[in-house]
Design an enzyme around this catalytic site. Sequence first.
Site, short mmCIF file in Angstrom:
data_model
loop_
_atom_site.label_atom_id
_atom_site.label_comp_id
_atom_site.label_asym_id
_atom_site.label_seq_id
_atom_site.Cartn_x
_atom_site.Cartn_y
_atom_site.Cartn_z
N CYS A 1 -1.42 6.57 2.70
CA CYS A 1 -2.79 7.06 2.67
C CYS A 1 -3.47 6.91 4.03
CB CYS A 1 -3.59 6.31 1.61
SG CYS A 1 -3.85 4.56 2.02
N ALA B 1 -3.69 3.42 5.36
CA ALA B 1 -2.41 2.98 5.94
C ALA B 1 -2.25 3.49 7.37
CB ALA B 1 -1.25 3.46 5.07
N HIS C 1 -4.59 8.22 11.14
CA HIS C 1 -4.35 8.11 12.59
C HIS C 1 -5.50 8.77 13.35
CE1 HIS C 1 0.15 8.50 11.32
NE2 HIS C 1 -0.26 7.25 11.18
#
Length: 485
Positions: free
Chosen positions: A62, A65, A195
Amino acid sequence: MGLDIEANKKLVEEVLEAYPKKAKKDREKHFQINTEEAQTCGTCALKSNIKSRPGVMTPRGCSYAGSKGVVWGPIKDMVHISHGPIGCGQYSWGTRRNYASGTLGIDNFTAMQITSDFQETDIVFGGDKKLEVIMREITEMFPLAKGISVQSECPVGLIGDDIEAVSKKMSKELEMPIVPVRCEGFRGVSQSLGHHIANDAIRDFVLGKAELAETGPYDVNIIGDYNIGGDAWASRILLEEMGLRVIAQWSGDGTLNELEIAHKAKLNLIHCHRSMNYMVEHMEKAYGIPWMEYNFFGPSKTYESLRAIAALFDETIQENCEKMIAKHKPAMDAIINKYKPRLENKKVLLMIGGLRSRHTIGAYEDLGMDIVASGYEFAHKDDYEKTFPMMKEGTIIMDDPTAYELEELAQKMNVDLVGSGVKEKYVYHKMGVPFRQMHSWDYSGPYHGFDGFKIFAKDMDMTVNSPVWNLIQKKETVQKEEASI
């Protein structure tokens, strides 16, 4: 020599035949057989970076994460708060093996898990006040912490807690950087958006906030290396031996100050393009810093990358580069001569995150191994366009493959090794298929650079040629024995 294109097309069709009609039509879009046209033109027809189909076992993670587990977590001198219920923080606790120097709990907090541990009352009444208390406690318990990040979990976004206001207020009160990161797990289709969100937070709250006392023509940043098993250290050794000065590592073994001064570098060297391309593109636009992607997996790609890096500097760096390659090449040749006869022509199936399914190809090929299928959890179209030219004709390339698809391909292709993540690992052990955990190196590493290749080659040999596999009954054997009873 390529693989059989038509046979692999038929193989994929057989695997997908088990799905209902609508599901099959959807999953077909995520597979493509590599062809000469795709290799030369970078033609990518498969679908990627879209929502996983409900009901299938996706390997994806996800947004939380991607932010906390990948980008922010390895920054060692900051305390990262998992803001929400205990589960997300527990699951992300130390699973990435991000090595960092320093003393745990004093100036290094990477292996610690700090959570706001949301309870029912926090969901009902909000967690803003609780977050303020936690921040004050952090500064009391960890006086050498340089900053705090708030990694928000799903409930925080759903109930509308104002982590930005709390962070701004407490940053003034505590006189330290506090970064709110809106990385709730429900955002986006995979960890990839996490990210991007993490990169944006670095850009908005950290980058350019400090100056470097002295700068030089050889200053570089290592971007997108998370020092798993010591990878960034193994890479840094080579760059410094070549005469370059690494002023920042993002983010493995990295510090807040390194994030703040990175804008003073002359070149950004990015390892994991998928997780930090947003930052190098921003720094190129905002500060005029050029960037290049490098690959230090296996000697062939390491030589290639070192020479490409050196070519961007003067003759001194270029001469140092050639001397360094000449120095290390005999040892690399010896490793290949030792392990290649034991690994040559072994078939490998890869399914990793958003980079290593292509970056590790050279290391396997240096050992004579054949990549017969490769895929990513959360890659984008540009990742696949880079992948096709690196693969042999006929290779199966796949996006977000399900657990069922991977198991069927591994069995039908009779692969000798599967390289994937911890979620897949024990399934293949039970199937009797050799497996390497290629997200965090199965408690091994580093795998980068010349030091890393020695370990990589040994690990692949140890895995593929372990006698334990001869003691496991394969599925077909069991079925035959049951049929004869």
